[in-house]
Design a protein around this motif. Structure first.
Motif, PDB file in Angstrom:
ATOM      1  N   GLN A 145      -8.843   3.953  -1.808  1.00  0.00           N
ATOM      2  CA  GLN A 145      -9.127   3.286  -0.542  1.00  0.00           C
ATOM      3  C   GLN A 145      -7.930   2.440  -0.112  1.00  0.00           C
ATOM      4  O   GLN A 145      -7.525   2.461   1.056  1.00  0.00           O
ATOM      5  N   ALA A 146      -7.351   1.711  -1.049  1.00  0.00           N
ATOM      6  CA  ALA A 146      -6.189   0.874  -0.742  1.00  0.00           C
ATOM      7  C   ALA A 146      -5.005   1.724  -0.298  1.00  0.00           C
ATOM      8  O   ALA A 146      -4.322   1.391   0.682  1.00  0.00           O
ATOM      9  N   LEU A 147      -4.773   2.824  -0.997  1.00  0.00           N
ATOM     10  CA  LEU A 147      -3.660   3.710  -0.647  1.00  0.00           C
ATOM     11  C   LEU A 147      -3.822   4.276   0.759  1.00  0.00           C
ATOM     12  O   LEU A 147      -2.877   4.270   1.551  1.00  0.00           O
ATOM     13  N   ARG A 148      -5.032   4.744   1.072  1.00  0.00           N
ATOM     14  CA  ARG A 148      -5.289   5.266   2.431  1.00  0.00           C
ATOM     15  C   ARG A 148      -5.037   4.182   3.482  1.00  0.00           C
ATOM     16  O   ARG A 148      -4.400   4.430   4.512  1.00  0.00           O
ATOM     17  N   TYR A 149      -5.553   2.991   3.228  1.00  0.00           N
ATOM     18  CA  TYR A 149      -5.406   1.888   4.174  1.00  0.00           C
ATOM     19  C   TYR A 149      -3.924   1.557   4.394  1.00  0.00           C
ATOM     20  O   TYR A 149      -3.479   1.401   5.543  1.00  0.00           O
ATOM     21  N   LEU A 150      -3.174   1.434   3.310  1.00  0.00           N
ATOM     22  CA  LEU A 150      -1.760   1.067   3.432  1.00  0.00           C
ATOM     23  C   LEU A 150      -0.949   2.151   4.136  1.00  0.00           C
ATOM     24  O   LEU A 150      -0.044   1.847   4.917  1.00  0.00           O
ATOM     25  N   LYS A 151      -1.273   3.409   3.888  1.00  0.00           N
ATOM     26  CA  LYS A 151      -0.591   4.492   4.603  1.00  0.00           C
ATOM     27  C   LYS A 151      -0.900   4.424   6.098  1.00  0.00           C
ATOM     28  O   LYS A 151      -0.019   4.667   6.925  1.00  0.00           O
ATOM     29  N   GLN A 152      -2.135   4.063   6.448  1.00  0.00           N
ATOM     30  CA  GLN A 152      -2.499   3.900   7.860  1.00  0.00           C
ATOM     31  C   GLN A 152      -1.713   2.760   8.497  1.00  0.00           C
ATOM     32  O   GLN A 152      -1.478   2.764   9.707  1.00  0.00           O
TER      33      GLN A 152
END
Length: 124
Positions: free
Chosen positions: A18-25
């Motif tokens: 979830q954190a990785l997806r958020y940071l990529k966004q």
């Protein structure tokens, strides 16, 4: 010597995803994930423009003993700093970069079991 980290903690792995997806966004680019050595482990290493960001992801399903962000004490910070130094020694292509330590705190304190994500830049 590098260590192989086993991620058996499914909620923890989900929080990292979830954190990785958020940071990529948010425009960050992934460099490494779960870098581990004798001194510790760093969950995510990412680029924010030209800055190298070392990111600790913390997840708490209950807040009885404090929020996710409150669990990153001085000892944990020291371990992350030492691990980041090892990473930089072994990946000299990043030595010119300004480094930052961030925290992604994910708490599940909602009655609907929805996670609340908080990105703390320059956490320590």
């Amino acid at each position: 010597m590098f260590w192989k980290l086993s991620l058996r903690n499914n909620p923890g792995l989900q929080a990292e995803n979830q954190a990785l997806r958020y940071l990529k966004q948010q425009g960050l680019k992934s460099v490494a994930r779960n870098f581990a050595c004798k001194s510790g482990e760093i969950d995510l290493i990412m680029l924010d423009n030209e800055k190298l960001i070392f990111i600790e992801v913390r997840f708490r399903s209950k807040s009885h003993f404090g929020s996710a962000a409150q669990t990153i004490n001085h000892h944990k910070q020291t371990k992350i700093r030492k691990t980041a130094a090892v990473y930089l020694q072994n990946h000299r292509q990043h030595n010119h970069r300004i480094c930052r330590f961030d925290v992604i705190a994910i708490d599940n304190s909602d009655a609907k079991y929805e996670n609340t994500l908080k990105w703390i830049k320059n956490a320590f």
